[in-house]
Design a protein around this motif. Structure first.
Motif, short mmCIF file in Angstrom:
data_model
loop_
_atom_site.label_atom_id
_atom_site.label_comp_id
_atom_site.label_asym_id
_atom_site.label_seq_id
_atom_site.Cartn_x
_atom_site.Cartn_y
_atom_site.Cartn_z
N HIS A 1 35.47 16.41 -7.69
CA HIS A 1 34.81 16.69 -8.97
C HIS A 1 35.77 16.57 -10.15
O HIS A 1 35.34 16.46 -11.28
CB HIS A 1 34.16 18.07 -8.95
N LYS A 2 37.07 16.60 -9.86
CA LYS A 2 38.03 16.50 -10.97
C LYS A 2 38.39 15.07 -11.32
O LYS A 2 38.96 14.81 -12.37
CB LYS A 2 39.32 17.23 -10.60
N ILE A 3 38.11 14.16 -10.41
CA ILE A 3 38.53 12.79 -10.66
C ILE A 3 37.34 11.85 -10.79
O ILE A 3 37.46 10.64 -10.64
CB ILE A 3 39.46 12.29 -9.53
N GLY A 4 36.17 12.46 -11.07
CA GLY A 4 34.94 11.68 -11.20
C GLY A 4 35.07 10.50 -12.16
O GLY A 4 34.40 9.48 -11.97
N ILE A 5 35.92 10.64 -13.15
CA ILE A 5 36.07 9.58 -14.14
C ILE A 5 36.46 8.25 -13.49
O ILE A 5 36.10 7.18 -13.97
CB ILE A 5 37.12 9.99 -15.21
N PHE A 6 37.13 8.31 -12.36
CA PHE A 6 37.59 7.07 -11.71
C PHE A 6 36.49 6.38 -10.90
O PHE A 6 36.72 5.35 -10.28
CB PHE A 6 38.79 7.36 -10.80
N LYS A 7 35.30 6.97 -10.91
CA LYS A 7 34.18 6.32 -10.21
C LYS A 7 33.43 5.37 -11.11
O LYS A 7 32.59 4.60 -10.65
CB LYS A 7 33.16 7.39 -9.77
N TYR A 8 33.64 5.50 -12.40
CA TYR A 8 32.78 4.76 -13.33
C TYR A 8 33.50 3.58 -13.96
O TYR A 8 34.69 3.64 -14.22
CB TYR A 8 32.23 5.73 -14.39
N GLN A 9 32.73 2.53 -14.19
CA GLN A 9 33.28 1.30 -14.74
C GLN A 9 33.78 1.52 -16.17
O GLN A 9 33.28 2.38 -16.89
CB GLN A 9 32.21 0.19 -14.76
N THR A 10 34.73 0.71 -16.55
CA THR A 10 35.21 0.71 -17.94
C THR A 10 34.86 -0.65 -18.55
O THR A 10 34.35 -1.53 -17.86
CB THR A 10 36.74 0.87 -17.98
N GLN A 11 35.17 -0.81 -19.80
CA GLN A 11 34.99 -2.10 -20.48
C GLN A 11 35.61 -3.23 -19.65
O GLN A 11 35.07 -4.30 -19.55
CB GLN A 11 35.72 -2.05 -21.82
N LYS A 12 36.78 -2.96 -19.11
CA LYS A 12 37.54 -3.99 -18.40
C LYS A 12 36.97 -4.28 -17.01
O LYS A 12 37.10 -5.38 -16.50
CB LYS A 12 39.01 -3.54 -18.23
N THR A 13 36.38 -3.28 -16.37
CA THR A 13 35.97 -3.49 -14.97
C THR A 13 34.47 -3.72 -14.80
O THR A 13 34.02 -4.07 -13.71
CB THR A 13 36.36 -2.27 -14.09
N LYS A 14 33.72 -3.51 -15.88
CA LYS A 14 32.26 -3.63 -15.81
C LYS A 14 31.86 -4.98 -15.19
O LYS A 14 32.26 -6.03 -15.67
CB LYS A 14 31.69 -3.52 -17.23
N PRO A 15 31.08 -4.97 -14.12
CA PRO A 15 30.75 -6.25 -13.48
C PRO A 15 29.71 -7.02 -14.28
O PRO A 15 28.88 -6.44 -14.97
CB PRO A 15 30.16 -5.82 -12.14
N GLY A 16 29.76 -8.32 -14.17
CA GLY A 16 28.71 -9.19 -14.69
C GLY A 16 28.05 -9.86 -13.49
O GLY A 16 28.25 -9.44 -12.34
N LEU A 17 27.32 -10.92 -13.77
CA LEU A 17 26.55 -11.57 -12.70
C LEU A 17 27.40 -12.06 -11.53
O LEU A 17 27.04 -11.90 -10.37
CB LEU A 17 25.76 -12.75 -13.28
#
Ligand SMILES: Nc1ncnc2c1ncn2[C@@H]1O[C@H](COP(=O)(O)OP(=O)(O)OP(=O)(O)O)[C@@H](O)[C@H]1O
Ligand SMILES: [Mg+2]
Lengths: 452, 270
Positions: B95-111
């Motif tokens: 629960h403390k490192i949840g931030i690392f589960k979510y995409q960022t601008q740099k990692t956001k996937p495209g098609l």
């Protein structure tokens, strides 16, 4: 409920109010003082006149006592929440708030993780938006914990009204609202870590500059822009006109988190102060309000505030939210789709009244499109029952007209939480609209809290 | 366990003089469960005032300023890292490192990344480590190491679409894929045995352990690696950030040397 009709004699109502209104004296004076309202849209300030209506909102003593208790409780709980979120995150561990409402939103700033701001206060100045329903019940519509603005408007309107119609107030037992500056000063002094107190403004050409300069003048704080402040040797300094550097211990900053420090947030910010965030991390300056508060005041998190009160304070919430549904939860989604027409829908990423739509005002095509969006991105929206809130009369061309009005109450966290016995009452100028936001052309009123 | 001697040298050369230079550097390795840093010297030039702090991710940040005119700026970090003290870093609770589960601008996937992700069919695997291994295996086949095609700003999707890039791109793509599986994972900047540039890899969370994967070299991270910083993506680990007065162009030189040292009897350190 007291209305102005109850406390003004008929003669006063007809004569004083008409003179007071008809002449437009107050509005003229306000314009002269540069009282305008700035709105941030697409990272640009737009400037608008903020018309004043002289008929006050009046709140009885008992009623305000109730609001005061509820507001303090709410802001204390919100501060516990922000501390927890940037600390141990127990509320996530205990499943009270699903983690995506924290981490997938834009309000949570990972850079703030682990920070304990001076005296543990994140939200020093909170602007809580409330409405009163026709049956007299109050509802919180929104918590503003970043840079809630607007206190200066009722302050200066009161001052000008007193000056132009001194008789208006005699015998009315209205709480003096001139103490806002003193409350703000106490709040800033409480967290000051040693040195001057500064109000940081983006500059003179900013539409909110009036409020910044007015509050600086009234609190005795230095008004400064970014280039007058500098970080050296782990401390913040104010450079005065002679080039001398003076230590700064607290900054009431009126620029948003993203522009505060180009070394940590937006690199293209020219109004911020390089490295201020680093020394804030070290505890060498207080930032008012603390960066990162956006995690607690977005529309998705709003739903959880009453739960925060129970969770952190083990108390029943005194103030209630407008009944709110999170389409993120299956049952809520079902309810929202079935009751679409009677609900108001809000995009959690928007502010300023943008992205707030009433189900019954949409065409059937708009509804279908909206429902599709809702199903695709359930976390992006909240839905609320429409609160049929009270009208307050406004004076327009010598005529009294009922208009929807809300109230922004100001809660300050000094040594103790304090609620300002006044507030900013905003009203819609459009008779058919519930949207009171100034950015949507609304006006404002003074808020009178009765002392007996 | 290894004893690695490292030197990290960075130099910026400006086309003309600059002044009022403010900088933040993340170029100094710190102790972790895996590594212990000893005998370190840090030099930042020209003359400047520097402070130290650690950021929200526990990375050492040097920040400071140089007011006088200068046309070059750089640092030299030297020291010894005892590595491989453990196999993995202990991780905070989920629960403390949840931030690392979510995409960022740099990692956001495209098609393109999405399409690749679907083909991976990761449902076949149970643990995060097995999934990450499968991701690394297919990524090293699908992506080529080529310098000069991507840059600092390139996103995972852009790099993947181009089909080639450097360690930063490998790491971003791998993060993107792991995050689609909701595996908490972080970007790591550091150094590796040999001579050349700095390196980047990823760590994934598996049952309270951070496990290092190096998709560029298609191998698990072991005692030939020295970590400098970690974060959500490369933007949290920028080696050098600066603002200054002066309208100039700049050229950056980086030289990293990491070599194993042996004690006087030429034995490996145990
Ligand atoms: N449930 C509701 N029932 C009736 N009116 C509502 C309701 N919710 C919002 N409104 C009206 O819409 C206005 C804007 O709503 P809200 O405060 O949620 O949006 P906002 O975009 O955050 O505005 P701001 O940030 O400027 O306060 C409110 O001030 C109120 O006048
Ligand atoms: Mg609002």
């Amino acid at each position: 409920m007291t209305t102005y009709a109850d406390i003004f004699s008929k003669k006063e109502r007809v004569e004083d109010m008409e003179i007071y209104a008809g002449s437009g004296a107050v509005n003229e004076q306000l314009a002269r003082y540069g009282v305008k309202f700035g709105i941030y849209k697409n990272n640009e300030f737009k400037e608008q006149l903020f018309p004043f209506d002289m008929i006050p909102r009046i709140i009885d003593k008992d009623e305000f006592t109730y609001l005061e208790k509820g507001l303090k409780q709410r802001v204390v709980a919100l501060n516990c929440f922000i501390n927890d979120i940037y600390g141990d995150k127990h509320i996530v561990r205990d499943g009270i708030i699903p983690e995506e409402f924290i981490y997938a939103g834009s309000g949570y700033l990972p850079q703030c993780d682990g920070i304990k701001p001076p005296k543990g206060i994140y939200a020093h100045i909170a602007g809580i938006d409330l409405v009163q329903a026709k049956d007299g019940d109050w509802y919180v519509l929104e918590d503003n914990l970043r840079i809630p603005s607007g206190a200066s408007y009722p302050m200066i309107a009161r001052m000008i009204s007193r000056r132009s119609s001194p008789d208006l107030f005699t015998g009315k037992h209205v709480e003096d609202n001139r103490n806002y500056a003193a409350m703000l000063r106490r709040t800033m002094d409480h967290v000051n870590v040693g040195g001057h107190t500064v109000i940081l403004t983006p500059g003179r050409y900013n539409a909110a500059y009036f409020e910044h300069s007015y509050l600086a003048e009234k609190t005795g704080a230095h008004l400064a822009s970014g280039h007058e402040l500098i970080v050296e040797n782990d401390h913040l300094y104010f450079i005065d006109y002679s080039g001398r550097k003076e230590r700064v211990g607290a900054v009431y900053r009126r620029i948003s988190d993203e522009y505060l420090d180009p070394m940590t947030f937006r690199k293209d910010s020219v109004i911020g102060i390089p490295h201020i965030f680093d020394i804030y991390r070290k505890g060498n300056v207080a930032l008012i309000n603390a960066p990162g508060n956006g995690v607690a005041d977005d529309k998705g998190i709003y739903y959880f505030v009453p739960k925060m009160v129970k969770y952190y304070l083990e108390e029943e919430p005194i103030l209630q939210n407008a009944p709110t549904y999170l389409p993120y939860y299956k049952e809520d989604m079902k309810y929202v789709l079935e009751n679409f027409d009677k609900l108001v829908l809000k995009d959690v990423a928007e502010a300023g009244g943008y992205g707030v739509v009433f189900g019954n005002k949409m065409t059937s095509e708009e509804k279908e499109n909206f429902k599709t969006m809702l199903k695709n991105e359930p976390r992006r929206f909240i839905a609320q029952e429409v609160i049929d809130f009270l009208d307050i009369d406004i004076m327009e061309k010598h005529e009294l007209l009922p208009r929807k009005a809300d109230l922004r109450a100001f809660v300050l966290m000094g040594e103790e939480p304090m609620v300002w016995k006044s507030g900013l009452t905003r009203f819609s100028r459009n008779p058919d609209s519930f949207i009171v936001n100034s950015s949507q052309g609304g006006g404002f009123k003074d808020t009178w809290v009765l002392s007996q | 366990m290894k004893k690695l001697q490292f030197g990290y040298h960075m130099k910026l050369t400006f086309s003309d003089y600059v002044s009022n230079h403010r900088f933040s550097l993340k170029c100094v390795p710190h102790d972790t469960d895996l590594q212990k840093i000893v005998n370190m010297t840090v030099e930042v030039y020209p003359d400047n005032v520097t402070s130290e702090d650690s950021d929200a991710y526990g990375n050492i940040t040097l920040f400071g300023y140089t007011n006088e005119l200068h046309d070059c700026f750089g640092f030299d970090v030297k020291g010894i890292a005892v590595t491989g003290k453990e196999e993995y870093e202990k991780a905070d609770e989920l629960h403390k490192i949840g931030i690392f589960k979510y995409q960022t601008q740099k990692t956001k996937p495209g098609l393109r990344i999405l399409e690749f992700y679907q083909k991976l069919d990761l449902k076949r695997f149970g643990s995060a480590t097995d999934k990450a291994t499968a991701i690394m295996d297919s990524l090293s086949e699908a992506f080529q190491y080529v310098q000069g095609i991507t840059d600092m700003e390139t996103t995972a999707e852009e790099a993947f679409t181009g089909g080639s890039g450097v360690c930063q791109d490998y790491a971003h793509i791998m993060l993107s894929l792991c995050r689609m599986e909701r595996i908490p994972c972080r970007y790591v900047a550091g150094m590796m045995m040999g001579e050349g540039l700095s390196h980047a890899w990823v760590e994934i969370w598996d049952e309270h352990k951070w496990r290092g994967f190096d998709p560029t070299n298609h191998k698990l991270v072991g005692d030939e690696y020295i970590k400098i910083s970690n974060g959500r993506d490369s933007t949290d680990c920028l080696v050098n950030q600066g603002i200054f007065t002066g309208n100039v162009s700049q050229m950056q030189e980086i030289n990293v040397v990491v070599e194993e040292v042996f004690d006087e009897w030429n034995n490996r350190i145990n």
